[in-house]
Design a protein around this motif. Structure first.
Motif, mmCIF file in Angstrom:
data_model
loop_
_atom_site.group_PDB
_atom_site.id
_atom_site.type_symbol
_atom_site.label_atom_id
_atom_site.label_comp_id
_atom_site.label_asym_id
_atom_site.label_seq_id
_atom_site.Cartn_x
_atom_site.Cartn_y
_atom_site.Cartn_z
ATOM 1 N N LEU A 52 20.315 58.587 10.540
ATOM 2 C CA LEU A 52 21.546 58.976 9.850
ATOM 3 C C LEU A 52 21.390 58.827 8.334
ATOM 4 O O LEU A 52 21.907 59.647 7.556
ATOM 5 C CB LEU A 52 22.699 58.101 10.345
ATOM 6 N N ALA A 53 20.672 57.794 7.904
ATOM 7 C CA ALA A 53 20.448 57.586 6.472
ATOM 8 C C ALA A 53 19.713 58.768 5.841
ATOM 9 O O ALA A 53 19.835 59.012 4.628
ATOM 10 C CB ALA A 53 19.653 56.295 6.250
ATOM 11 N N SER A 88 18.260 43.292 -8.612
ATOM 12 C CA SER A 88 17.488 44.517 -8.425
ATOM 13 C C SER A 88 17.919 45.188 -7.126
ATOM 14 O O SER A 88 18.720 44.642 -6.351
ATOM 15 C CB SER A 88 15.997 44.192 -8.390
ATOM 16 N N ALA A 89 17.359 46.361 -6.857
ATOM 17 C CA ALA A 89 17.753 47.120 -5.662
ATOM 18 C C ALA A 89 17.553 46.316 -4.386
ATOM 19 O O ALA A 89 18.424 46.265 -3.516
ATOM 20 C CB ALA A 89 16.971 48.429 -5.603
ATOM 21 N N GLY A 90 16.395 45.668 -4.265
ATOM 22 C CA GLY A 90 16.134 44.873 -3.060
ATOM 23 C C GLY A 90 17.009 43.639 -2.981
ATOM 24 O O GLY A 90 17.417 43.216 -1.893
ATOM 25 N N LEU A 112 21.612 52.236 1.506
ATOM 26 C CA LEU A 112 22.249 51.404 0.489
ATOM 27 C C LEU A 112 21.233 50.828 -0.487
ATOM 28 O O LEU A 112 21.532 50.643 -1.675
ATOM 29 C CB LEU A 112 23.060 50.281 1.150
ATOM 30 N N THR A 113 20.030 50.528 -0.006
ATOM 31 C CA THR A 113 18.977 50.057 -0.920
ATOM 32 C C THR A 113 18.572 51.164 -1.879
ATOM 33 O O THR A 113 18.390 50.928 -3.092
ATOM 34 C CB THR A 113 17.763 49.563 -0.120
ATOM 35 N N LEU A 114 18.436 52.389 -1.389
ATOM 36 C CA LEU A 114 18.066 53.510 -2.264
ATOM 37 C C LEU A 114 19.222 53.886 -3.194
ATOM 38 O O LEU A 114 19.002 54.281 -4.346
ATOM 39 C CB LEU A 114 17.634 54.707 -1.419
ATOM 40 N N MET A 144 29.250 46.963 -4.999
ATOM 41 C CA MET A 144 28.348 46.486 -3.950
ATOM 42 C C MET A 144 28.808 45.121 -3.430
ATOM 43 O O MET A 144 28.780 44.854 -2.219
ATOM 44 C CB MET A 144 26.926 46.395 -4.486
ATOM 45 N N PHE A 145 29.234 44.261 -4.344
ATOM 46 C CA PHE A 145 29.653 42.912 -3.960
ATOM 47 C C PHE A 145 30.813 42.957 -2.965
ATOM 48 O O PHE A 145 30.764 42.327 -1.898
ATOM 49 C CB PHE A 145 30.050 42.130 -5.213
#
Length: 498
Positions: free
Chosen positions: A436-437, A314-316, A291-293, A384-385
């Protein structure tokens, strides 16, 4: 006598000392978590696959280490001393990351130091909270609720701060801020340690035995060497994860065979619910990995309403949505539980798990739909929210109740082992989640391309996770008659024992 009694620290004062250092410890850990995977990929040039598996191995080690750290605190150094030692070791680990030597071996050493520090700190801090309110069941529930909230306060602040620092000032400052936050926590403890002087395990109230300290330090050096090896060689880490999982399964089988008929229904229920919690952590691990990537490559950073931009993440920073939702939903769930209890409606843990997994499935359905229909455009951050909201409320219904499962259904004489096996099983699950990711791992050429290349890759992973979550939910529904019968048998055995 009255003056002497009034000079003693209150339970609230004692609790506040542990709470303060715990808040800053979580500030450091989650601040590191917010940028570490990005650091591996963007700074050190790791592939998606290598970064995901390294994070998975690191997670597994972090979850297993507190079992040993708790033993050190209980029998060798004392819970207070071991907790502070862990905080100092963690601070050193973040400093090593902040030095940013830029090499893989430097990263392995820093992560091993952090895992070791986490092992020394985590179980002993929780043990001190338990000892502060020992014998007061009503207040200990409140204390652990506040304790859980402090974790989310610390993690929210750091998950918003460290990615911003990285984007504006580079890689070193955010890691050093994590170290500074924990150093502040140690300073707070040092200033107020007298409030905790009457709380601790037996060795805390005895003079420090030099030979024990030397033995612990020697053991720390040995453990560090082993951890570096596990992190450096993926095959070794993978082998240890499977050995740990097999060991837990074997010991569970032995415990069950030796248990009396009255104890077995509770054990069966504990085993089933621990496995269900373990499965949740496979999904939870996606927040740090896939999800971060996904947020880095395919999600718009601007939250807008009616064409007006409210803020950017941002992504993080998207990871901060998890603790934000936890803090928003916790009071609401507490109200729902109370309202149901007032009306005499029973809501067993097994049924809460089913609702929780339904929400987990919903979250990945939202992510799947957004990635599958994105075309060549960035996905809205509002996706995402709301998806993080479903996943986080699911966490409250599953992960937040995991320790309660062990406390309620495991026999007292094996309670310590069951707590340890619960943590080990979650560590195994987080490793599996990272593996799995890697189904959505992409090469550098694709990663730097447009969303039309990467969105289908993430859509495939999220579809599989949705179907897995849906399958788990249906399976747990099928198991519901068994869990109800085992729970009734367990309660009947408890009544008979009384």
């Amino acid at each position: 006598m009255t003056a002497s009694a009034s000079s003693l620290p209150s339970r609230t004062q004692s609790f506040s000392v542990v709470l303060a250092i715990e808040l800053w410890e979580r500030f450091g850990f989650y601040g590191m978590q917010g940028i570490l995977l990005l650091y591996m990929i963007q700074r050190l040039g790791f592939s998606d696959t290598q970064a995901n598996l390294l994070w998975g191995t690191f997670s597994a080690v972090c979850y297993a280490a507190p079992a040993v750290g708790g033993w050190v605190g209980d029998t060798l150094l004392g819970a207070r001393r071991t907790m502070v030692m862990g905080a100092v070791v963690l601070t050193l680990g973040y400093v090593l990351l902040g030095v940013d030597l830029g090499g893989q071996m430097a990263l392995f050493v820093a992560l091993a130091v952090i895992a070791l520090g986490n092992g020394l700190f985590k179980s002993n801090a929780a043990n001190l909270v338990r000892r502060v309110y020992e014998g007061d069941d009503a207040r200990i529930d409140v204390a652990f609720t506040i304790y859980y909230m402090s974790i989310n306060v610390g993690s929210t602040l750091s998950l918003l701060l460290t990615p911003w620092l990285q984007e504006n000032y580079g890689w070193s400052p955010p890691f050093l801020v994590c170290a500074a936050g924990l150093a502040l926590g140690v300073a707070c403890y040092t200033l107020c340690r007298k409030w905790l002087a009457r709380i601790g395990s037996r060795p805390d109230f005895e003079p420090l035995v030099f030979s024990r300290l030397m033995a612990v330090l020697g053991g720390m050096v040995l453990v560090l060497a082993v951890m570096v090896g596990l992190l450096r060689y993926p095959a070794a880490g993978r082998a240890c994860v499977w050995v740990a999982a097999l060991s837990v399964a074997v010991v569970w089988t032995v415990l069950y065979r030796r248990a009396s008929a009255a104890v077995r229904p509770g054990l069966r229920l504990a085993y089933l619910l621990i496995v269900q919690t373990m499965l949740y952590f496979v999904f939870y691990q996606q927040m740090v990995t896939s999800l971060t990537l996904f947020a880095l490559r395919d999600v718009d950073s601007a939250f807008t309403v009616g064409g007006f931009t409210l803020f950017h993440l941002s992504a993080g920073q998207f990871q901060a949505l998890n603790p934000v939702w936890i803090m928003l939903a916790s009071p609401l769930l507490s109200w729902v539980y109370k309202a149901m209890a007032d009306r005499g409606w029973n809501f067993p843990i097994a049924e809460k798990f089913i609702v929780g997994f339904s929400l987990v499935s919903l979250s990945f359905l939202i992510w799947w739909w957004s990635a599958a229909t994105g075309g060549n455009h960035l996905v809205s951050p509002w996706v995402m929210f709301w998806a993080y909201g479903a996943l986080s409320i699911g966490e409250l219904l599953i992960s937040a109740l995991g320790l309660a499962v062990v406390a309620r259904y495991a026999p007292a004489n094996v309670g310590g082992f069951m707590m340890g096996s619960y943590n080990v099983s979650n560590g195994v699950a987080m490793y599996l989640g990272s593996a799995l990711a890697n189904l959505a791992a992409v090469g550098p050429a694709v990663a730097s391309g447009d969303p039309a290349q990467t969105l289908p890759v993430y859509a495939g992973l999220f579809r599989m996770l949705f179907l897995l979550g849906l399958g788990c939910t249906l399976l747990f529904v099928v198991c519901l008659p068994f869990t109800r019968r085992w729970d009734a048998q367990h309660r009947a055995a408890q009544v008979a024992a009384e």
